[in-house]
Structures are given as structure tokens and as C-alpha cells.
Design a protein around this motif. Structure first.
Motif, PDB file in Angstrom:
ATOM      1  N   ARG A 121       0.850  -1.189   0.000  1.00  0.00           N
ATOM      2  CA  ARG A 121       0.000   0.000   0.000  1.00  0.00           C
ATOM      3  C   ARG A 121       0.888   1.242   0.000  1.00  0.00           C
ATOM      4  NH1 ARG A 121      -5.263  -1.395   1.013  1.00  0.00           N
ATOM      5  NH2 ARG A 121      -5.802   0.797   1.266  1.00  0.00           N
ATOM      6  N   SER A 122       0.502   2.239  -0.778  1.00  0.00           N
ATOM      7  CA  SER A 122       1.293   3.467  -0.844  1.00  0.00           C
ATOM      8  C   SER A 122       0.390   4.640  -1.204  1.00  0.00           C
ATOM      9  CB  SER A 122       2.407   3.327  -1.875  1.00  0.00           C
ATOM     10  OG  SER A 122       3.234   4.476  -1.868  1.00  0.00           O
ATOM     11  N   ILE A 123       0.821   5.833  -0.777  1.00  0.00           N
ATOM     12  CA  ILE A 123       0.049   7.054  -1.026  1.00  0.00           C
ATOM     13  C   ILE A 123       0.536   7.712  -2.320  1.00  0.00           C
ATOM     14  CG2 ILE A 123      -0.448   9.380  -0.160  1.00  0.00           C
ATOM     15  CD1 ILE A 123      -0.208   8.220   2.676  1.00  0.00           C
ATOM     16  N   VAL A 134       4.093   6.992  -6.798  1.00  0.00           N
ATOM     17  CA  VAL A 134       4.051   6.584  -5.390  1.00  0.00           C
ATOM     18  C   VAL A 134       5.473   6.292  -4.936  1.00  0.00           C
ATOM     19  CG1 VAL A 134       1.711   5.629  -5.496  1.00  0.00           C
ATOM     20  CG2 VAL A 134       3.673   4.171  -6.042  1.00  0.00           C
ATOM     21  N   GLU A 161      -4.311   6.540  -0.472  1.00  0.00           N
ATOM     22  CA  GLU A 161      -3.533   5.311  -0.344  1.00  0.00           C
ATOM     23  C   GLU A 161      -4.162   4.213  -1.183  1.00  0.00           C
ATOM     24  OE1 GLU A 161      -1.337   3.411   3.381  1.00  0.00           O
ATOM     25  OE2 GLU A 161      -3.459   2.873   3.364  1.00  0.00           O
TER      26      GLU A 161
END
Length: 319
Positions: A121-123, A134, A161
Motif C-alpha cells: 500500500r502506498s500514497i 508513489v 492510499e
């Protein structure tokens, strides 16, 4: 009292320097060495690594992330690992890096995550014409527009996210490519089965088929899977935003693709063109027949049973 004769040992400054050189460590670019923070400066720090001259690390080499002051990363008298970035300058000073070590370990980590087929998961911190950007383990990653599965405009994704899967991890080319669509499809696939009937909404029509939204992920209803009758274009059967019943005929988790069919749900060939409502009414019934047919096709052929009871008994040999 005994007089002691004082002798001249002849140990000069040149001799002392030569002795230091003899026992001095040889440092080369690419080495990773232990060093102690000797002095913090506004835009860098002096590091004691055991060389004749204290080495220097500029602020831009202190972290894989942007920092404003050395104190964010280093403390006086702290001992840690440093990467030798360049050879000695004219003053005999080496240039060091922490950022390079972090990059090496970050690529090692993302390769491991890719091998594990992990979901990360990444913003989203920025978007461009091609997709979204990201950071994964401090490395900049790219999500192509075709792998972003959302109805939002790309610009509205900044700060959001997203779950992601790895598409490409190439340290040599500095390429880290990820897929939002594949992460969503995999999660959805865990709850879907081939042969299952689902309700979806037509989100796009192309000459080669219709894209159907199924609970937030997109599946393709190829033109060849719409009906047993010939169809010139999907526009002759569907409109955007139509609600449809479709059957899942393939789940490709690796590519993040769901293949759909209404053709397999037709009670009679051509019903999808002539009377779609009858197809939707009998969808579950036709899907059950499809699943039974698939199971039979997967079963190994039965061994032929031979009845030997009617055969004559073999004649014994006579001496």
C-alpha cells in the motif's frame, strides 16, 4: 649515579608518515565502512572512518528521502555504516553516502516483495499524463493509467492510499512499475469463481467488446462472447450504464483480467440479440449447465469395463 647515554634514534616526520601509510586502510569507492560522526555542519557532516583525513557526507547523500538538516539523520558521536561514494579529492578527503546504502537495500526489499507476489500500500504523491507516482520502500514507483482502477480523475488521487501489485522491478533501468487494477482484481478474484453469474454495469464500449464493472473491478465481455449470432459492434447490444448479468469464464490473476460471457447464458443461440431479458431470467440455470459441462470435460475418461464371463475357458495343454 649512572650516566645514561642518549642516542639519536633518527626517527623523522617522514618516517612517521611512512609508518602511518603502512598501517593505513585502503578505501575504495563502492566500499561500505563503519564511521563515527565527528562534526555536524549546516549542509553536511565530517565522519571518522579511520582514514588520515575525516571523510565528508553532504546533506543530499544522507537519506533516500529529502531532509532539511543533518540532525534529522545523524547525531554527534553516532557510529553507523557509510558507502564510499568517491575517491579522495585533492585534500585527501573521501565523500560518503547513506542514501546509496538505503537504495541498495530498498531494491533488495522490493525484489523480495515481488518474488512473494505481495500486495503493498502506498500514497499517491503526484500524477502526470501517463499515470500516478508513489513511493515504495523510499523508491519512486509508477502506476500506468491503464492500471489505475477507479472512477476518480487521476488528479484527485493525490494523497490517497492505494493497494498495489508489482509489474516490473528493474534496478539497472531504475524502473519500478505497479498495478492498482491487479491488486483490486486479485482481491475480488478471491471471492469469484469461473462459472459464477454476477451483475455488472457497462462502463465502456469498444469495437472489440464491452467493459463491465463488477463491484469496483473491470471485466471484459469480448464481442465473440456476447452471442452465438454474429455481432458487428457491441453498441448494437449494449449502452453505457446498462445493468447486465454476465458469467465469469476466466480469471487471470497474474495479468489482472476477468473474462466474461453472455453467449454461454443464451437458452437459444441469438437470444442475447433478440431477447436479452430471457437470457438474464435463465442465467443461473444456464450457468449451472455450463459448470456441469466443464466438470465433465475435466473428468478423466472412464476405463472400459470388459466382461470376461461370457468368454470360454482356456483349453489346457495336453501332455
Amino acid at each position: 649515579m649512572v650516566n645514561q647515554e642518549i642516542t639519536d634514534i633518527g626517527f623523522t616526520h617522514e618516517d612517521f608518515a611512512a609508518l602511518l601509510d603502512k598501517y593505513d586502510y585502503h578505501f575504495s569507492p563502492g566500499d561500505i565502512v563503519a564511521g563515527t560522526v565527528f562534526s555536524l555542519e549546516p549542509r553536511g557532516a565530517l565522519i571518522d572512518i579511520g582514514a588520515k583525513t575525516a571523510a565528508y557526507i553532504p546533506i543530499q547523500e544522507m537519506s533516500i528521502n529529502r531532509i532539511d538538516s543533518p540532525e534529522e539523520v545523524l547525531q554527534s558521536n553516532e557510529t553507523r555504516e557509510f558507502f564510499i561514494l568517491t575517491d579522495e579529492n585533492e585534500d585527501g578527503q573521501l565523500t560518503l553516502s547513506i542514501r546509496r546504502i538505503e537504495y541498495m537495500r530498498a531494491w533488495e526489499r522490493v525484489r523480495q516483495l515481488q518474488n512473494e507476489d505481495a500486495t503493498v500500500r502506498s500514497i499517491v504523491f503526484a500524477t502526470n499524463r501517463g499515470g500516478a507516482l508513489v513511493r515504495i520502500e523510499g523508491l519512486r514507483g509508477f502506476i500506468p493509467g491503464s492500471h489505475i482502477s477507479t472512477r476518480k480523475p487521476k488528479e484527485d488521487l493525490v494523497g490517497e492510499e492505494l493497494p498495489l501489485k508489482f509489474l516490473e522491478v528493474d534496478e539497472e533501468r531504475n524502473r519500478l512499475v505497479l498495478s492498482h487494477r491487479r491488486a483490486l482484481v486479485e482481491r475480488k478474484m478471491n471471492r469469484l469463481e469461473v462459472g459464477e453469474v454476477v451483475i455488472g454495469t457497462v462502463r465502456g464500449l469498444k469495437p472489440y467488446g464491452a467493459f463491465i464493472d463488477i463491484g469496483g473491478v473491470s471485466g471484459l465481455l469480448h464481442i465473440s462472447e456476447i452471442s452465438h449470432d454474429h455481432i458487428d459492434t457491441p453498441h448494437s447490444v449494449f449502452n453505457v450504464n446498462d445493468e447486465v448479468k454476465v458469467m465469469i469464464i476466466d480469471l487471470d490473476a497474474e495479468r489482472g483480467r476477468i473474462s466474461l460471457s453472455t453467449k454461454q447464458l443464451e437458452p437459444e443461440p441469438g437470444d442475447m440479440v433478440k431477447n436479452p431479458n430471457i437470457v438474464y431470467e435463465k442465467a443461473e440455470e444456464m450457468a449451472e449447465k455450463y459448470r456441469e459441462k466443464m466438470m465433465q470435460a475435466q473428468m478423466p475418461p472412464e476405463e472400459e469395463i470388459v466382461d470376461y464371463s461370457a468368454e470360454e475357458e482356456p483349453i489346457s495343454a495336453v501332455d
